[in-house]
Design a protein around this motif. Structure first.
Motif, PDB file in Angstrom:
ATOM      1  N   ARG A  39      57.737  17.797 -15.081  1.00  0.00           N
ATOM      2  CA  ARG A  39      58.234  19.136 -14.427  1.00  0.00           C
ATOM      3  C   ARG A  39      58.480  20.060 -15.454  1.00  0.00           C
ATOM      4  NH1 ARG A  39      60.663  20.059  -8.885  1.00  0.00           N
ATOM      5  NH2 ARG A  39      60.541  22.408  -9.005  1.00  0.00           N
ATOM      6  N   LEU A  40      59.152  19.520 -16.399  1.00  0.00           N
ATOM      7  CA  LEU A  40      59.697  20.416 -17.796  1.00  0.00           C
ATOM      8  C   LEU A  40      58.517  20.758 -18.606  1.00  0.00           C
ATOM      9  CD1 LEU A  40      62.988  18.629 -18.791  1.00  0.00           C
ATOM     10  CD2 LEU A  40      62.915  20.829 -17.473  1.00  0.00           C
ATOM     11  N   LYS A  41      57.395  20.173 -18.722  1.00  0.00           N
ATOM     12  CA  LYS A  41      56.211  20.517 -19.405  1.00  0.00           C
ATOM     13  C   LYS A  41      55.582  21.598 -18.693  1.00  0.00           C
ATOM     14  CE  LYS A  41      56.276  17.278 -22.511  1.00  0.00           C
ATOM     15  NZ  LYS A  41      55.899  17.369 -23.905  1.00  0.00           N
ATOM     16  N   LYS A  42      55.535  21.893 -17.342  1.00  0.00           N
ATOM     17  CA  LYS A  42      55.010  22.929 -16.781  1.00  0.00           C
ATOM     18  C   LYS A  42      55.325  24.258 -17.088  1.00  0.00           C
ATOM     19  CE  LYS A  42      52.859  20.224 -13.213  1.00  0.00           C
ATOM     20  NZ  LYS A  42      52.700  19.729 -11.939  1.00  0.00           N
TER      21      LYS A  42
ATOM     22  N   ALA B 243      62.647   9.915 -14.366  1.00  0.00           N
ATOM     23  CA  ALA B 243      62.571  10.522 -15.692  1.00  0.00           C
ATOM     24  C   ALA B 243      61.272  11.037 -16.209  1.00  0.00           C
ATOM     25  CB  ALA B 243      63.144   9.412 -16.816  1.00  0.00           C
ATOM     26  N   VAL B 244      60.249  10.162 -15.948  1.00  0.00           N
ATOM     27  CA  VAL B 244      58.531  10.455 -16.175  1.00  0.00           C
ATOM     28  C   VAL B 244      58.483  12.052 -15.250  1.00  0.00           C
ATOM     29  CG1 VAL B 244      56.268   9.834 -16.019  1.00  0.00           C
ATOM     30  CG2 VAL B 244      57.728   8.530 -16.953  1.00  0.00           C
ATOM     31  N   LEU B 245      58.914  11.837 -14.010  1.00  0.00           N
ATOM     32  CA  LEU B 245      58.749  13.040 -13.391  1.00  0.00           C
ATOM     33  C   LEU B 245      59.558  14.382 -13.626  1.00  0.00           C
ATOM     34  CD1 LEU B 245      58.705  11.611  -9.495  1.00  0.00           C
ATOM     35  CD2 LEU B 245      56.609  12.324 -10.941  1.00  0.00           C
TER      36      LEU B 245
END
Length: 184
Positions: free
Chosen positions: A181-184, A175-177
């Motif tokens: 990844r969505l933030k990029k 979930a953290v990954l």
């Protein structure tokens, strides 16, 4: 095989009974946990927005039924009120949470610090603004933790404690990954 959906006594469900869920209940808990972990804030936002839209549409329908306008006017007004309620529902929810938490924490902190009423209200106002700015993150964290708890209960009932702990840690990392990844 018992899917485990029939509980005999709903008034006294304990953590031990939840950890011994049958495969059907465990599957539902697992799916709900994964949904909360990866899309918790979106789910909560959707539920709150739809709920506020329905509430506003219902209140509008009640008022319009007392005014005895035509059915077509009621239908149009209900649809318009639902859309308005849907659009402003999340903001009203965030503002409500901020007011409740900010006033509660401010009054408790002001009382504990021995502040007079003016400084306590100023502290509460500052806390309301801060909480409003971070309430999205708080809701995301609470939803993710609830999702991890549901995943743990589900896997624990199916495969045991050790596998449940490992799966929760792996799901948390995943979930953290995914969020990074969505933030990029």
């Amino acid at each position: 095989m018992n899917p485990g959906f029939g509980l005999t006594n709903l008034t006294s469900i304990t953590a031990i009974e939840l950890s011994k869920a049958e495969w059907g209940s465990a599957l539902v808990l697992l799916l709900a946990g994964i949904a909360l972990l990866f899309a918790g804030r979106l789910l909560i936002k959707t539920i709150v927005s739809v709920g506020f839209g329905v509430l506003l549409a219902y209140l509008g329908l009640r008022v319009l039924s007392l005014m005895r306008v035509g059915q077509l006017a009621e239908i149009v007004a209900v649809l318009v009120l639902f859309v308005i309620g849907f659009l402003v529902g999340w903001t009203v929810f965030k503002l409500s949470l901020s007011l409740i938490a900010g006033l509660g924490i401010g009054l408790i902190a002001g009382s504990y610090l021995g502040l007079n009423l003016l400084y306590t209200l100023l502290l509460s106002l500052v806390l309301i603004v801060i909480i409003y700015l971070i309430v999205d993150y708080i809701i995301s964290v609470i939803a993710a933790l609830a999702g991890l708890a549901l995943i743990y209960i589900s896997v624990n009932s199916l495969a045991g404690t050790e596998i449940a702990v490992v799966s929760v840690v792996l799901m948390a990392i995943l979930a953290v990954l995914a969020k990074a990844r969505l933030k990029k």
